[in-house]
Design a protein around this motif. Structure first.
Motif, PDB file in Angstrom:
ATOM      1  N   HIS A  31      58.250  75.313  32.300  1.00 10.93           N
ATOM      2  CA  HIS A  31      57.373  74.991  31.264  1.00 10.93           C
ATOM      3  C   HIS A  31      57.177  76.265  30.126  1.00 10.93           C
ATOM      4  O   HIS A  31      57.487  76.770  30.075  1.00 10.93           O
ATOM      5  CB  HIS A  31      55.941  74.507  32.232  1.00 10.93           C
ATOM      6  N   ILE A  32      56.656  75.377  29.477  1.00 12.23           N
ATOM      7  CA  ILE A  32      55.983  75.947  28.055  1.00 12.23           C
ATOM      8  C   ILE A  32      54.189  76.607  28.547  1.00 12.23           C
ATOM      9  O   ILE A  32      53.568  75.578  28.782  1.00 12.23           O
ATOM     10  CB  ILE A  32      56.259  74.972  26.636  1.00 12.23           C
ATOM     11  N   THR A  33      54.457  77.187  28.037  1.00 11.09           N
ATOM     12  CA  THR A  33      52.903  78.464  28.337  1.00 11.09           C
ATOM     13  C   THR A  33      51.847  78.163  27.135  1.00 11.09           C
ATOM     14  O   THR A  33      52.460  77.368  26.205  1.00 11.09           O
ATOM     15  CB  THR A  33      52.637  79.888  28.271  1.00 11.09           C
ATOM     16  N   ALA A  34      50.305  77.957  27.931  1.00  8.46           N
ATOM     17  CA  ALA A  34      49.691  77.038  26.866  1.00  8.46           C
ATOM     18  C   ALA A  34      49.011  78.477  26.675  1.00  8.46           C
ATOM     19  O   ALA A  34      47.858  78.331  25.790  1.00  8.46           O
ATOM     20  CB  ALA A  34      48.468  76.928  27.428  1.00  8.46           C
ATOM     21  N   ALA A  54      57.480  88.541  26.052  1.00  7.98           N
ATOM     22  CA  ALA A  54      56.863  87.843  24.204  1.00  7.98           C
ATOM     23  C   ALA A  54      56.805  88.382  23.460  1.00  7.98           C
ATOM     24  O   ALA A  54      56.581  90.005  23.790  1.00  7.98           O
ATOM     25  CB  ALA A  54      55.679  87.496  25.306  1.00  7.98           C
ATOM     26  N   ASP A  55      56.571  88.677  21.846  1.00  9.94           N
ATOM     27  CA  ASP A  55      56.374  88.994  20.884  1.00  9.94           C
ATOM     28  C   ASP A  55      55.658  89.337  21.140  1.00  9.94           C
ATOM     29  O   ASP A  55      55.638  91.148  20.560  1.00  9.94           O
ATOM     30  CB  ASP A  55      56.969  87.690  19.618  1.00  9.94           C
ATOM     31  N   PRO A 180      67.037  75.123  35.640  1.00  8.56           N
ATOM     32  CA  PRO A 180      65.802  74.733  35.068  1.00  8.56           C
ATOM     33  C   PRO A 180      65.927  73.530  33.720  1.00  8.56           C
ATOM     34  O   PRO A 180      66.771  73.867  33.133  1.00  8.56           O
ATOM     35  CB  PRO A 180      64.674  75.126  35.253  1.00  8.56           C
ATOM     36  N   LYS A 181      65.643  72.049  33.722  1.00  9.35           N
ATOM     37  CA  LYS A 181      66.120  71.060  32.386  1.00  9.35           C
ATOM     38  C   LYS A 181      65.654  72.320  31.495  1.00  9.35           C
ATOM     39  O   LYS A 181      66.338  72.017  30.254  1.00  9.35           O
ATOM     40  CB  LYS A 181      65.034  70.405  32.932  1.00  9.35           C
ATOM     41  N   MET A 182      64.245  72.605  31.608  1.00  2.11           N
ATOM     42  CA  MET A 182      63.495  72.796  30.019  1.00  2.11           C
ATOM     43  C   MET A 182      64.481  74.070  30.087  1.00  2.11           C
ATOM     44  O   MET A 182      63.526  74.732  28.565  1.00  2.11           O
ATOM     45  CB  MET A 182      61.608  72.761  30.214  1.00  2.11           C
ATOM     46  N   MET A 183      64.642  75.349  30.767  1.00  2.52           N
ATOM     47  CA  MET A 183      64.936  77.056  30.233  1.00  2.52           C
ATOM     48  C   MET A 183      65.487  77.211  29.175  1.00  2.52           C
ATOM     49  O   MET A 183      64.841  77.677  28.989  1.00  2.52           O
ATOM     50  CB  MET A 183      66.079  76.888  30.877  1.00  2.52           C
ATOM     51  N   PRO A 188      62.350  80.987  25.067  1.00 10.22           N
ATOM     52  CA  PRO A 188      63.210  80.621  23.772  1.00 10.22           C
ATOM     53  C   PRO A 188      61.196  80.468  23.044  1.00 10.22           C
ATOM     54  O   PRO A 188      60.610  81.721  22.665  1.00 10.22           O
ATOM     55  CB  PRO A 188      63.523  80.295  22.621  1.00 10.22           C
ATOM     56  N   ALA A 189      61.018  79.837  23.546  1.00 13.32           N
ATOM     57  CA  ALA A 189      59.223  79.100  23.285  1.00 13.32           C
ATOM     58  C   ALA A 189      58.321  79.776  23.628  1.00 13.32           C
ATOM     59  O   ALA A 189      57.342  80.994  23.327  1.00 13.32           O
ATOM     60  CB  ALA A 189      58.737  78.159  23.729  1.00 13.32           C
TER      61      ALA A 189
END
Ligand SMILES: [Fe+2]
Length: 314
Positions: A31-34, A54-55, A180-183, A188-189
């Motif tokens: 999932h994408i982090t908040a 993470a950048d 995972p579907k979102m991987m 990258p996100a």
């Protein structure tokens, strides 16, 4: 997770609390982090482990360090295995285990530099050494459970019923789970979550480390270090700077505040800096909003300063 962003904001309002820090246990693949969205909305400090891919995050922490929030402290435990940037966080009677230790499960170890051997050590060498009554809060649970205990997991978690590290490695290597579907989107996100410091630069409020080096020490400049005491000790301090933790920024920049009065009295130019430039970028915006029109920051923080061979003292 980003999908729950509105829920988090609503909870903050309902409970009438300020979000001081947001901590991610690892780079999620599902999932994408908040984290970035929470920082943009609340100006909180984002925290991840030093091994995070993470950048930019505001603060990076390492094993054995403490994350301080007024009234609360989290002890950092490096627990690699699910990913190589997985950390757990111990808070008195409870531990936040990310995807290292789940309820009746453990995080898969077959991508993002996962390693079942490292995970065995993290589980048996670190987390299961905690007292049995320690509450376990994993990052998520697809069955809907929210909390367990170390004793319960030791007794009933099927992944923990192994006799040796080799048995655990075999178990993990035979799971053959689909990705995972979102991987392909999520990883990258989740690596590009840093605040866009170039936006601050476009407004003329940023100094590159090399430019800052020429200005530091001049009487017209007041250099303000926004980091916390433990970061100053670990990373070193730019000579001649005043320590003013980010947490106290608001009271210092408002009318009557220390920084506000200092600028009014001396006309000095304020140069903020922090670890990676994220807290200082938020500080510049806040100071500008408070009428301190000379405020700027060192882009990239002490990290960029040191890369440019800037001097620090300890
Ligand atoms: Fe994960």
């Amino acid at each position: 997770m980003f999908d729950k962003f509105d829920h988090y904001i609503q909870l903050l309002q309902e409970l009438n609390v300020r979000l001081a820090k947001a901590v991610d246990t690892h780079t999620h693949a599902d999932h994408i982090t908040a984290l970035g969205a929470l920082r943009d909305r609340t100006h909180c400090v984002t925290v991840m482990g030093e091994k995070s891919g993470a950048d930019v995050v505001s603060m990076r922490v390492s094993d054995g360090e403490r994350i301080d929030i007024p009234g609360v402290a989290l002890e950092v435990i490096y627990t690699p295995g699910h990913t190589d940037d997985s950390y757990s966080f111990l808070m008195e009677d409870r531990v936040f285990t990310g995807d290292t230790l789940l309820i009746r499960g453990t995080g898969r170890t077959d991508f993002e530099n996962g390693d079942p051997r490292a995970q065995y050590e993290s589980l048996f060498g670190r987390l299961l050494k905690l007292p049995d009554w320690t509450m376990v809060y994993p990052a998520h649970d697809y069955k809907g459970d929210t909390v367990s205990t170390i004793g319960e997991e030791r007794a009933y978690n099927p992944r923990l019923q192994v006799k040796s590290i080799d048995e655990y490695v075999d178990l993990m290597n035979c799971l053959h789970l689909p990705n995972p579907k979102m991987m392909d989107v999520a990883v990258p996100a989740n690596r590009h979550i840093g605040l866009h410091q170039e936006e601050i630069a476009k407004r003329g409020w940023a100094l590159m480390a090399e430019d800052a080096m020429r200005l530091v020490g001049q009487p017209s400049i007041e250099l303000i270090d926004l980091r916390e005491a433990h970061e100053r000790k670990a990373q070193g301090v730019i000579p001649g700077s005043i320590h003013m933790p980010y947490d106290e920024l608001e009271e210092n920049i408002r009318e009557g505040g220390l920084l506000h009065e200092l600028v009014a009295a001396t006309g000095k130019r304020i140069v903020f800096y922090c670890a990676f430039g994220e807290r200082s970028a938020m500080a510049v915006q806040a100071a500008q909003d408070a009428g301190l029109s000379s405020a700027c920051h060192i882009q990239g923080g002490v990290d960029a300063w040191k890369k440019a061979k800037g001097k620090v003292v300890r």
